[in-house]
Every structure is written in structure tokens, then in C-alpha cells.
Design a protein around this motif. Structure first.
Motif, PDB file in Angstrom:
ATOM      1  N   PHE A   1      -1.134  28.047  28.040  1.00 40.45           N
ATOM      2  CA  PHE A   1       0.123  27.620  28.884  1.00 40.45           C
ATOM      3  C   PHE A   1       0.808  28.711  29.685  1.00 40.45           C
ATOM      4  CE2 PHE A   1       3.822  25.927  30.653  1.00 40.45           C
ATOM      5  CZ  PHE A   1       3.303  23.643  31.078  1.00 40.45           C
ATOM      6  N   PRO A   2       1.022  29.348  31.175  1.00 36.78           N
ATOM      7  CA  PRO A   2       1.436  30.677  30.966  1.00 36.78           C
ATOM      8  C   PRO A   2       3.004  30.986  30.935  1.00 36.78           C
ATOM      9  CG  PRO A   2       1.493  29.060  33.029  1.00 36.78           C
ATOM     10  CD  PRO A   2       0.988  28.292  31.366  1.00 36.78           C
ATOM     11  N   TYR A   3       3.334  31.892  31.307  1.00 38.16           N
ATOM     12  CA  TYR A   3       5.041  32.303  31.315  1.00 38.16           C
ATOM     13  C   TYR A   3       4.970  33.208  32.743  1.00 38.16           C
ATOM     14  CZ  TYR A   3       9.489  33.528  29.307  1.00 38.16           C
ATOM     15  OH  TYR A   3      10.627  33.370  29.647  1.00 38.16           O
ATOM     16  N   ILE A   4       6.549  32.868  33.543  1.00 38.29           N
ATOM     17  CA  ILE A   4       6.501  33.701  34.589  1.00 38.29           C
ATOM     18  C   ILE A   4       7.675  34.362  34.125  1.00 38.29           C
ATOM     19  CG2 ILE A   4       7.024  33.195  36.817  1.00 38.29           C
ATOM     20  CD1 ILE A   4       5.518  31.021  37.735  1.00 38.29           C
ATOM     21  N   PHE A   5       7.909  35.734  34.331  1.00 40.35           N
ATOM     22  CA  PHE A   5       8.630  36.225  34.272  1.00 40.35           C
ATOM     23  C   PHE A   5       8.846  37.351  35.312  1.00 40.35           C
ATOM     24  CE2 PHE A   5      10.136  41.159  33.758  1.00 40.35           C
ATOM     25  CZ  PHE A   5      10.690  41.291  33.131  1.00 40.35           C
ATOM     26  N   ALA A   6      10.555  37.347  36.174  1.00 38.35           N
ATOM     27  CA  ALA A   6      11.026  38.362  37.041  1.00 38.35           C
ATOM     28  C   ALA A   6      12.708  38.032  37.443  1.00 38.35           C
ATOM     29  CB  ALA A   6      10.750  37.034  38.631  1.00 38.35           C
ATOM     30  N   ASN A   7      13.014  38.952  38.427  1.00 38.08           N
ATOM     31  CA  ASN A   7      14.417  39.577  38.347  1.00 38.08           C
ATOM     32  C   ASN A   7      15.071  38.949  39.835  1.00 38.08           C
ATOM     33  OD1 ASN A   7      14.592  41.264  36.046  1.00 38.08           O
ATOM     34  ND2 ASN A   7      12.335  41.855  36.447  1.00 38.08           N
ATOM     35  N   PHE A   8      15.613  37.817  39.919  1.00 38.76           N
ATOM     36  CA  PHE A   8      16.164  37.677  41.318  1.00 38.76           C
ATOM     37  C   PHE A   8      17.585  38.430  41.327  1.00 38.76           C
ATOM     38  CE2 PHE A   8      14.734  32.638  40.659  1.00 38.76           C
ATOM     39  CZ  PHE A   8      13.922  32.825  41.076  1.00 38.76           C
ATOM     40  N   ASN A   9      17.614  38.551  42.446  1.00 37.56           N
ATOM     41  CA  ASN A   9      18.121  39.396  43.118  1.00 37.56           C
ATOM     42  C   ASN A   9      19.395  38.698  43.938  1.00 37.56           C
ATOM     43  OD1 ASN A   9      16.940  40.031  44.584  1.00 37.56           O
ATOM     44  ND2 ASN A   9      16.890  41.735  44.185  1.00 37.56           N
ATOM     45  N   GLY A  10      19.102  37.332  44.405  1.00 40.03           N
ATOM     46  CA  GLY A  10      19.501  36.648  45.585  1.00 40.03           C
ATOM     47  C   GLY A  10      19.501  37.189  47.033  1.00 40.03           C
ATOM     48  N   THR A  11      18.366  37.825  46.754  1.00 41.27           N
ATOM     49  CA  THR A  11      17.382  38.006  48.716  1.00 41.27           C
ATOM     50  C   THR A  11      16.219  36.994  48.554  1.00 41.27           C
ATOM     51  OG1 THR A  11      15.937  39.826  47.483  1.00 41.27           O
ATOM     52  CG2 THR A  11      18.235  40.716  48.106  1.00 41.27           C
ATOM     53  N   LYS A  12      15.467  36.447  49.708  1.00 39.76           N
ATOM     54  CA  LYS A  12      14.477  36.262  50.524  1.00 39.76           C
ATOM     55  C   LYS A  12      13.304  36.718  48.909  1.00 39.76           C
ATOM     56  CE  LYS A  12      12.205  39.021  53.714  1.00 39.76           C
ATOM     57  NZ  LYS A  12      11.327  39.071  53.067  1.00 39.76           N
ATOM     58  N   GLY A  13      12.998  37.458  49.292  1.00 36.67           N
ATOM     59  CA  GLY A  13      12.657  38.486  47.845  1.00 36.67           C
ATOM     60  C   GLY A  13      12.452  37.301  46.531  1.00 36.67           C
ATOM     61  N   ASP A  14      13.173  36.930  46.152  1.00 39.91           N
ATOM     62  CA  ASP A  14      13.221  35.619  45.288  1.00 39.91           C
ATOM     63  C   ASP A  14      12.072  34.716  45.179  1.00 39.91           C
ATOM     64  OD1 ASP A  14      15.502  37.532  43.696  1.00 39.91           O
ATOM     65  OD2 ASP A  14      17.006  35.704  44.192  1.00 39.91           O
ATOM     66  N   VAL A  15      12.329  34.235  46.481  1.00 44.15           N
ATOM     67  CA  VAL A  15      11.148  32.656  46.777  1.00 44.15           C
ATOM     68  C   VAL A  15      10.069  33.452  46.513  1.00 44.15           C
ATOM     69  CG1 VAL A  15      11.058  31.209  48.442  1.00 44.15           C
ATOM     70  CG2 VAL A  15      13.315  31.665  48.243  1.00 44.15           C
ATOM     71  N   GLU A  16       9.947  34.600  47.274  1.00 39.56           N
ATOM     72  CA  GLU A  16       8.828  35.239  47.767  1.00 39.56           C
ATOM     73  C   GLU A  16       7.825  35.995  45.891  1.00 39.56           C
ATOM     74  OE1 GLU A  16       9.180  37.347  51.929  1.00 39.56           O
ATOM     75  OE2 GLU A  16       9.388  38.343  50.009  1.00 39.56           O
ATOM     76  N   VAL A  17       8.194  36.555  45.635  1.00 38.70           N
ATOM     77  CA  VAL A  17       8.052  36.816  44.088  1.00 38.70           C
ATOM     78  C   VAL A  17       8.084  35.378  43.295  1.00 38.70           C
ATOM     79  CG1 VAL A  17       8.740  37.976  41.573  1.00 38.70           C
ATOM     80  CG2 VAL A  17       9.236  38.959  44.194  1.00 38.70           C
TER      81      VAL A  17
END
Length: 561
Positions: free
Chosen positions: A340-356
Motif C-alpha cells: 500500500f502507498p502513502y501520499i504526502f503534500a502541502n495544500f495551499n489553496g491554489t490550483k496546484g493542490d489539484v495538480e499535485v
């Protein structure tokens, strides 16, 4: 199958003597096997042992990135860094036995030739003589990560880290964009000595390791460490030339069109991330709202994505919120013992959140689909192939973007395509820069900054920093984590993007067939080298002459250039 939860993921604390004992038993079983079948069974035992160890390493690395200020997490990472060369030595010893085995033909018939090709590359990248160097390299990487994670900025009454400050790059107010970019790069200017010192030590250390292993320079060692078994630096050089010839002129046109759309006489660096004077489209809801829309999106796409995402979300395998002390960027890791995998990211309220987010889900879905592969090496492909899955999913989700952006979805798609095309010159600039750096390992920090400026003149000729500190002195590359932490891992994005853009073109003609090819590619994992995997999905290798021209032609039509 019952739902797996992240808090069920455990791995024993590292016990090197016990691991070495178990590894020796695997070696003895391999050497004592009277038949190829018995040897293959010994390889299976060794493979399971490695999956347990890699699960532990993944947990340690993840926890450190989740909270770089946690002293226990730091100690755990330091211990993992100290032990990694010892584990590597055992792995290399086993791989050498397999490569040199009289039963090699039987191994290739059973596992496929890719495993042997990978092992042949990997055994050239380690010798006990570089054990101390590897530990020092890891410590320098941790120092860089902690330094960037600690950066704090006060703006408009709030405090931001580097990831959080990023949202102002897309602010419609030009003065805000310039002010926040100046703040960002002033921090880099203030920390330039430390950043230069860490990288200088890394470069000299890596060059020394290459020499100890018999390579002329770190470029040769770096290619072997990246397991590039079906192309070489000449192929990469030719690809960079194709980008200069076919894509850079288009990128210049795109930047001129962007300046016209923003109503500015000259596009400045602080304008580059904004493509619409009313502001780039942003997701219409918060973190929880986005996850609900994501579930709707993946359910609609089919191919197993819906059920997979449901398990990821309900099982707690997503860490997407930005917070103090958390490392920047986004990545996907996995726990091989659990599949099983795991995803790490840093949402900041921009369209980049959807892209990342969609990018990392592409990685995670591939890893999940290939969890049944018989060898640890095949759970993930080599990096340039990995990025096809991530970037490919970014484009395959296009028809679903109304769920996130509403009436602004078409604007999002145009901007996403534009930025993807603009990324190609930047991506090869990063790669070319690294080739220059490691070809001249004794260069001074100032000379390295001048090398980056040369790359900007070659690949990003429109760029104007307007006096922004540090950036105008050739230092912007120091924000690119890959240059410090994963040398030569960047051309992979551009090679994969060339393939992903082909998925985009095909999906517009037959979305269902393209999705089937995408899922089939994910299931193959890393059982073949890059160009073979691409071909199996109906994609043209980026190294084939004219490949980029096809992509550029289609993009010109869509963007009406």
C-alpha cells in the motif's frame, strides 16, 4: 478484503545483526540450491526480507518529513542513514551472486531480463569504501531539508512557511506577487552561505565516491544509480537539443501571450505563475470538500481508481494539509510489506493542490496496481517511467475538472497545458545544469550560480528578475529539492511529460481505450525498461526524432497559436 489503516502499518526497529544473519541464510540457500527452482525460492525469501526493511525505511522517512522538528524522528532518520550503506552492501553482494550465477538464464526466464539489467547497474554503485561517504551525503541532505522546512515569513498579519507562501505567486495583485517573491528570495540570500556550503560538500563528496568506484565523474555514477539501462547521456543530450529547437520558441510565444493577457509591457519573474488577470482558477472548497470531489471524480473515471482512492482516504494514507515544521513539496511513498502507498503534500489553496494531488495519486495507483509483482524491483519502475503514471493521470482527469473549478474548469485546462509546455525548458535546464556541475566538481559556488544563469539564457530567455535578491544572482535553483537530494532525477519529468502529453492527445480521441492502456501500464510496474514500457502503452519514445514536434503541433492547435 478488510480496510487497511495507516496506524496498522508497523515495522520492527532496525536490528542489523539479526538482518545480516537472515541475509546470510538467504545467500547460503542460494549457493546450496541444487536446482534453479530452489534458487528462485531463495530469491523469494530474500525479496520478502527486503520488503520488510524498505517498509521500515519508508516509515522513518515519512515521519521525518511530517515533522522535521521532532527529535525522535530525527534520531530515527539518523540511524537509518547510518545503517543504509550496510544494508546496501548486503544487497549488492546478493545481486552480484545472481548476476554471476550459472543459472542466470533461468533467472531471466523466470523474472524477466529487467531485474538482471537493474542488478548489473546497481552492483557498480557501491563498495564498502564509500560507506562513510554515503552517511555524510545523507546527513547533508537532511540538513538541507530541515533548513528549508524552518523558513518562516510574516505577511498581512499571518505566518507562512515556504509552501504556504507559494499561494501568493498567483495573487492577482502585482505588488503582492513582487513583495512575497522578494521575501522568499531574501530568505535564500540570507542563507546563501549555508546553501552553498551544503551543496559544495555534496558535489565534492559525490565526485569522490565516483572516483573510488572507478568512474570518471559523478555523471557516470549518477546514471547507474538511476538505473538507466536503455538510454545514455548522449540520448539525453539529444533530447535537450530537441527541447531547445522545438519547445523553447513555443515557450517564448506563450510568455508573450501571457504578458498580453495580464496587460503588462514586460513579463517579470513575479508574473510568471499568474496566467489570468482575474487570478488563476482555484479549487472551490477546502481540504475535505476536495477529497469528496476527488472520490466522485475517480468513481466516474473507472479503471479501479474509485475503489483505490476510497481505501487511501478511509485508511488514512493521505497527508495533504500544510503545517509548520512539515517538509515542503509532495511525494508518494509505499510500504512494500503491506502493498500500500502513502501520499504526502502541502495544500495551499491554489490550483496546484489539484495538480499535485492527481500527480501523486498517479504514482500511488501504479504502485497499488503492481503490488503483486514478484520482485521488489518491479513494484516501481525506473523514475522516468514512474512519472508517466503521475503526469498521465493529470491529463486523464481533465474531463473531471468542473468538479473542482466549476465554470473555471476550461481556464484551468488551458493553463495546465500551458504550464506543462513551459515546464519542458525548465526541466531540461535543471538537468543540463547538473551535468555542468558534476563535470566541474571543483567549481566555486559563484561559478555554479553563473552556470545556472547560462542555463536561463539558453532555455528560459524571457526571464527577468527585476532585481529580486538571490534569484537575479543565479541562485533560484537552490529551491529545487531534487538538485540537492536526488541528483539527475529531473530529466525524468520531461521524458515522462512527453509521453503524458501523448496520453492527452489520445484521450481526446478515445478516452476509454486510453484509460485501459494507462491502467495496463500501471500494472506492469517496473518489469521492463522505460522505452519498452512506453511502447507497450502505444507511446512514442521521447528519444525518437520528431516526437516533440507532434506534441507541439497539437498544443498549438488547442491553444490557438
Amino acid at each position: 478484503m478488510s480496510q487497511l489503516h495507516f496506524d496498522q502499518i508497523t515495522a520492527p526497529a532496525p536490528d542489523f545483526p539479526q538482518y545480516a544473519k537472515q541475509h546470510a541464510e538467504c545467500e547460503a540457500a542460494l549457493e546450496g540450491a541444487a536446482t534453479p527452482e530452489a534458487q528462485i525460492e531463495a530469491v523469494g525469501t530474500w525479496d520478502a526480507l527486503r520488503r520488510t526493511r524498505e517498509t521500515r525505511d519508508a516509515l522513518v522517512e515519512l515521519r521525518f518529513n511530517q515533522d522535521t522538528r521532532n527529535e525522535q524522528y530525527k534520531r530515527d532518520r539518523d540511524l537509518a542513514d547510518e545503517l543504509r550503506p550496510k544494508f546496501t552492501e548486503l544487497d549488492v553482494r546478493m545481486k552480484r551472486k545472481l548476476v554471476e550465477s550459472p543459472h542466470r538464464a533461468e533467472f531471466e526466464a523466470h523474472f524477466g531480463p529487467q531485474a538482471l539489467a537493474l542488478w548489473e547497474a546497481e552492483i557498480t554503485t557501491y563498495d564498502p569504501v564509500i560507506e562513510h561517504d554515503m552517511v555524510q551525503e545523507a546527513k547533508l541532505g537532511a540538513e538541507y531539508t530541515e533548513l528549508l522546512a524552518a523558513a518562516q515569513f510574516e505577511f498581512e498579519g499571518d505566518s507562512y512557511n515556504l509552501s504556504g507562501l507559494g499561494k501568493f505567486r498567483e495573487d492577482p495583485r502585482r505588488d503582492v506577487r513582487r513583495t512575497t517573491e522578494t521575501m522568499r528570495w531574501q530568505w535564500f540570500a540570507d542563507n546563501r552561505d549555508m546553501l552553498d556550503r551544503v551543496f559544495d560538500q555534496q558535489v565534492r563528496l559525490r565526485h569522490a565516491m565516483a572516483g573510488k568506484l572507478g568512474f570518471d565523474d559523478y555523471i557516470g555514477l549518477g546514471y547507474k544509480k538511476m538505473c538507466r539501462v536503455d538510454y545514455d547521456r548522449d540520448d539525453v543530450d539529444n533530447f535537450r537539443a530537441a527541447v531547445r529547437e522545438d519547445v523553447v520558441p513555443l515557450a517564448v510565444e506563450l510568455r508573450k501571450a501571457q504578458a498580453a493577457a495580464l496587460g503588462v509591457d514586460r513579463l517579470m519573474f513575479w508574473d510568471e505563475f499568474l496566467f489570468d488577470p482575474q487570478g488563476n482558477p482555484a479549487p472551490l472548497g477546502d481540504h475535505d470538500w476536495m477529497l469528496a470531489r476527488a472520490q466522485e471524480m475517480f468513481d466516474a473515471m473507472g479503471g479501479g481508481l474509485g475503489d483505490f482512492f476510497r481505501q487511501m482516504n478511509e485508511g488514512g494514507f493521505l497527508d495533504l494539509k500544510n503545517r509548520d515544521g512539515k517538509a515542503g513539496g509532495g511525494f508518494c511513498t509505499s510500504f512494500p510489506s503491506y502493498g500500500f502507498p502513502y501520499i504526502f503534500a502541502n495544500f495551499n489553496g491554489t490550483k496546484g493542490d489539484v495538480e499535485v494531488f492527481t500527480h501523486e495519486i498517479g504514482h500511488a495507483f501504479q504502485c497499488y496496481e503492481s503490488r503483486g509483482q514478484q520482485l521488489f524491483e518491479y513494484l516501481w519502475p525506473t523514475y522516468e517511467s514512474c512519472e508517466i503514471h503521475s503526469m498521465g493521470l493529470e491529463f486523464l482527469t481533465w474531463p473531471q475538472m468542473e468538479k473542482f473549478f466549476g465554470d473555471a474548469a476550461e481556464r484551468f485546462r488551458r493553463i495546465h497545458l500551458t504550464q506543462s509546455l513551459l515546464f519542458l525548458p525548465y526541466g531540461v535546464a535543471v538537468d543540463h545544469f547538473q551535468h555542468l556541475v558534476y563535470a566541474s566538481p571543483s567549481a566555486s559556488p559563484a561559478q555554479r550560480h553563473a552556470m545556472w544563469q547560462e542555463m536561463e539564457r539558453t532555455y528560459l530567455p524571457w526571464r527577468d528578475y527585476g532585481g529580486i535578491p538571490h534569484a537575479c544572482d543565479g541562485g533560484i535553483w537552490q529551491l529545487q529539492r531534487h538538485i540537492y537530494l536526488s541528483p539527475f532525477y529531473y530529466i525524468d519529468y520531461t521524458l515522462a511529460l512527453t509521453c503524458a502529453l501523448q496520453f492527452w492527445v489520445r484521450s481526446q480521441q478515445d478516452a476509454n481505450a486510453t484509460m485501459r492502456d494507462y491502467v495496463a501500464l500501471c500494472r506492469r510496474g517496473g518489469e521492463a525498461p522505460f522505452q519498452e514500457l512506453a511502447k507497450s502503452a502505444g507511446l512514442t519514445s521521447p528519444f525518437e526524432k520528431g516526437c516533440l514536434r507532434q506534441v507541439v503541433s497539437q498544443a498549438r492547435q488547442v491553444l490557438q497559436l
